[in-house]
Design a protein around this motif. Sequence first.
Motif, PDB file in Angstrom:
ATOM      1  N   GLN A 192       0.817  -1.210   0.000  1.00 19.38           N
ATOM      2  CA  GLN A 192       0.000   0.000   0.000  1.00 19.38           C
ATOM      3  C   GLN A 192       0.853   1.264   0.000  1.00 19.38           C
ATOM      4  OE1 GLN A 192       0.627  -1.874   2.577  1.00 19.38           O
ATOM      5  NE2 GLN A 192       1.201  -0.520   4.272  1.00 19.38           N
ATOM      6  N   ASN A 193       2.158   1.126   0.197  1.00 24.17           N
ATOM      7  CA  ASN A 193       3.029   2.303   0.283  1.00 24.17           C
ATOM      8  C   ASN A 193       3.150   3.014  -1.064  1.00 24.17           C
ATOM      9  OD1 ASN A 193       3.533   1.757   2.967  1.00 24.17           O
ATOM     10  ND2 ASN A 193       5.440   0.646   2.570  1.00 24.17           N
ATOM     11  N   VAL A 194       2.922   4.307  -1.055  1.00 22.34           N
ATOM     12  CA  VAL A 194       3.039   5.128  -2.263  1.00 22.34           C
ATOM     13  C   VAL A 194       4.500   5.541  -2.431  1.00 22.34           C
ATOM     14  CG1 VAL A 194       2.334   7.284  -3.354  1.00 22.34           C
ATOM     15  CG2 VAL A 194       0.663   5.937  -2.052  1.00 22.34           C
ATOM     16  N   PHE A 195       5.009   5.468  -3.661  1.00 22.39           N
ATOM     17  CA  PHE A 195       6.409   5.814  -3.892  1.00 22.39           C
ATOM     18  C   PHE A 195       6.585   6.496  -5.248  1.00 22.39           C
ATOM     19  CE2 PHE A 195       5.769   1.437  -5.383  1.00 22.39           C
ATOM     20  CZ  PHE A 195       6.307   1.464  -6.670  1.00 22.39           C
ATOM     21  N   ASP A 196       7.721   7.176  -5.391  1.00 13.07           N
ATOM     22  CA  ASP A 196       8.183   7.707  -6.674  1.00 13.07           C
ATOM     23  C   ASP A 196       9.325   6.823  -7.145  1.00 13.07           C
ATOM     24  OD1 ASP A 196       6.416   9.767  -6.263  1.00 13.07           O
ATOM     25  OD2 ASP A 196       7.937  11.261  -5.749  1.00 13.07           O
ATOM     26  N   VAL A 209      10.715   1.065  -2.131  1.00 12.85           N
ATOM     27  CA  VAL A 209      10.180   1.010  -0.764  1.00 12.85           C
ATOM     28  C   VAL A 209      10.091  -0.440  -0.311  1.00 12.85           C
ATOM     29  CG1 VAL A 209       8.883   3.147  -1.008  1.00 12.85           C
ATOM     30  CG2 VAL A 209       7.791   0.964  -1.635  1.00 12.85           C
ATOM     31  N   PRO A 210      10.151  -0.684   1.004  1.00 12.91           N
ATOM     32  CA  PRO A 210      10.002  -2.060   1.486  1.00 12.91           C
ATOM     33  C   PRO A 210       8.603  -2.601   1.168  1.00 12.91           C
ATOM     34  CG  PRO A 210      10.919  -0.617   3.180  1.00 12.91           C
ATOM     35  CD  PRO A 210      10.410   0.264   2.090  1.00 12.91           C
ATOM     36  N   ALA A 211       8.559  -3.703   0.446  1.00 13.12           N
ATOM     37  CA  ALA A 211       7.292  -4.355   0.116  1.00 13.12           C
ATOM     38  C   ALA A 211       7.569  -5.846   0.032  1.00 13.12           C
ATOM     39  CB  ALA A 211       6.727  -3.830  -1.198  1.00 13.12           C
ATOM     40  N   ARG A 215       4.033   8.885  -7.292  1.00  8.21           N
ATOM     41  CA  ARG A 215       2.907   8.520  -6.435  1.00  8.21           C
ATOM     42  C   ARG A 215       2.131   7.314  -6.970  1.00  8.21           C
ATOM     43  NH1 ARG A 215       2.250  11.121  -2.263  1.00  8.21           N
ATOM     44  NH2 ARG A 215       0.090  10.401  -1.974  1.00  8.21           N
ATOM     45  N   ILE A 216       2.820   6.203  -6.944  1.00 10.43           N
ATOM     46  CA  ILE A 216       2.210   4.946  -7.360  1.00 10.43           C
ATOM     47  C   ILE A 216       2.441   3.920  -6.258  1.00 10.43           C
ATOM     48  CG2 ILE A 216       4.253   4.035  -8.562  1.00 10.43           C
ATOM     49  CD1 ILE A 216       2.256   3.033 -10.740  1.00 10.43           C
ATOM     50  N   SER A 217       1.595   2.929  -6.177  1.00  8.37           N
ATOM     51  CA  SER A 217       1.772   1.841  -5.217  1.00  8.37           C
ATOM     52  C   SER A 217       1.513   0.525  -5.921  1.00  8.37           C
ATOM     53  CB  SER A 217       0.813   1.994  -4.027  1.00  8.37           C
ATOM     54  OG  SER A 217      -0.527   1.728  -4.427  1.00  8.37           O
ATOM     55  N   LEU A 218       2.002  -0.561  -5.339  1.00  7.64           N
ATOM     56  CA  LEU A 218       1.764  -1.875  -5.929  1.00  7.64           C
ATOM     57  C   LEU A 218       0.287  -2.247  -5.822  1.00  7.64           C
ATOM     58  CD1 LEU A 218       4.930  -3.794  -4.673  1.00  7.64           C
ATOM     59  CD2 LEU A 218       4.498  -2.855  -6.950  1.00  7.64           C
ATOM     60  N   ASN A 219      -0.349  -1.874  -4.723  1.00  7.37           N
ATOM     61  CA  ASN A 219      -1.785  -2.126  -4.608  1.00  7.37           C
ATOM     62  C   ASN A 219      -2.564  -1.448  -5.720  1.00  7.37           C
ATOM     63  OD1 ASN A 219      -1.943  -3.868  -2.473  1.00  7.37           O
ATOM     64  ND2 ASN A 219      -2.626  -2.362  -0.970  1.00  7.37           N
ATOM     65  N   GLN A 220      -2.116  -0.263  -6.100  1.00  5.57           N
ATOM     66  CA  GLN A 220      -2.778   0.477  -7.170  1.00  5.57           C
ATOM     67  C   GLN A 220      -2.735  -0.294  -8.482  1.00  5.57           C
ATOM     68  OE1 GLN A 220      -1.326   4.497  -7.405  1.00  5.57           O
ATOM     69  NE2 GLN A 220      -1.946   4.751  -9.545  1.00  5.57           N
ATOM     70  N   LEU A 221      -1.639  -0.990  -8.716  1.00  2.25           N
ATOM     71  CA  LEU A 221      -1.494  -1.748  -9.965  1.00  2.25           C
ATOM     72  C   LEU A 221      -2.399  -2.973  -9.995  1.00  2.25           C
ATOM     73  CD1 LEU A 221       2.392  -1.757 -10.397  1.00  2.25           C
ATOM     74  CD2 LEU A 221       0.739  -0.408 -11.701  1.00  2.25           C
TER      75      LEU A 221
END
Length: 306
Positions: free
Chosen positions: A77-81, A97-99, A200-206
């Motif tokens: 859920q972490n948003v990252f650039d 980011v840690p995922a 501002r993307i996250s893995l959950n978003q994908l």
Amino acid sequence: MRRLRSSYLLPLLVHLCTGADWCYQTQVLCDGHCKGPDRWREVHPECGNNRQSPINIVTKKTKLDERLTPFKFSGYQNVFDSTIRNNGHSVQVNIPVPATVSGGNLGETYKAVQFHLHWGTDGGPGSEHTIDGEQYPMELHIVHMKQRYNKLEDALKDPSGVAVLGFFYEESSSTNKKYDQLTHSLRSVQNANGNTTLRRISLNQLILSEGNMTNYYRYDGSLTTPGCTEAVVWTLFENPIPLDREQLRVFSSLKFHDGKAMVGTFRPVQPLNKRAVYRSGGAAVLTSATLLFVSIMTTFVLSHLN
């Protein structure tokens, strides 16, 4: 659910080869200087070994494995650039980011390293893996390595050092707004080695949500690009991600190293060679149950009509 049939199929993974000695079949048709998928073993002998990916998954031959329980995701859920880059064979985004992912009979925790995609031509068949001989328009690979490793090169020395989560895409009549940043960024990376910041993307978003991730297939395989290292635990999720036609077609605007349109970026399916493909409890079982129910009801109705 809409699938497209093709004679070519399944996955690809981490791009570790930067030379122009190998290429996809669509490039061979235009330029004869590179070696297409049927000759990759000449570039890297392991591409001719017995545990290669992608594969065609024959659902009726999969084996139910009760150990394939729901995954535990952390940091998705972490948003990252990050930087999105056209590496000459696909587009790749490193995950800063840690995922992590665990559970699902993976044995241990794996940390996310990068994600990339494979596609066809203008939204046509392009996934690497196929299901019952049918091919989706595109496939997402989220690449992980065992948490105890610091380098992907070290993880690839372990027969189960890398875990890839694969997701199919299907054409939808409506736009998937969660993919706007990704598809818009492609305009800035059309040429090989082009890169830009993906914000501002996250893995959950994908992957939209974790609610559609209990039905999946599992097998042991390889990277889907040279060197085809056989160190990958594959998980392929059954439920596809929807994108509209224009969102699918925009990937075909990218260019290979040779300047030609980047289309058909998938390796053909490889022999299963007696490997087992397992499934979690879910739609594959429900489908069989549904067919049985329909058969029973049809017999019942017909018997009362006679």
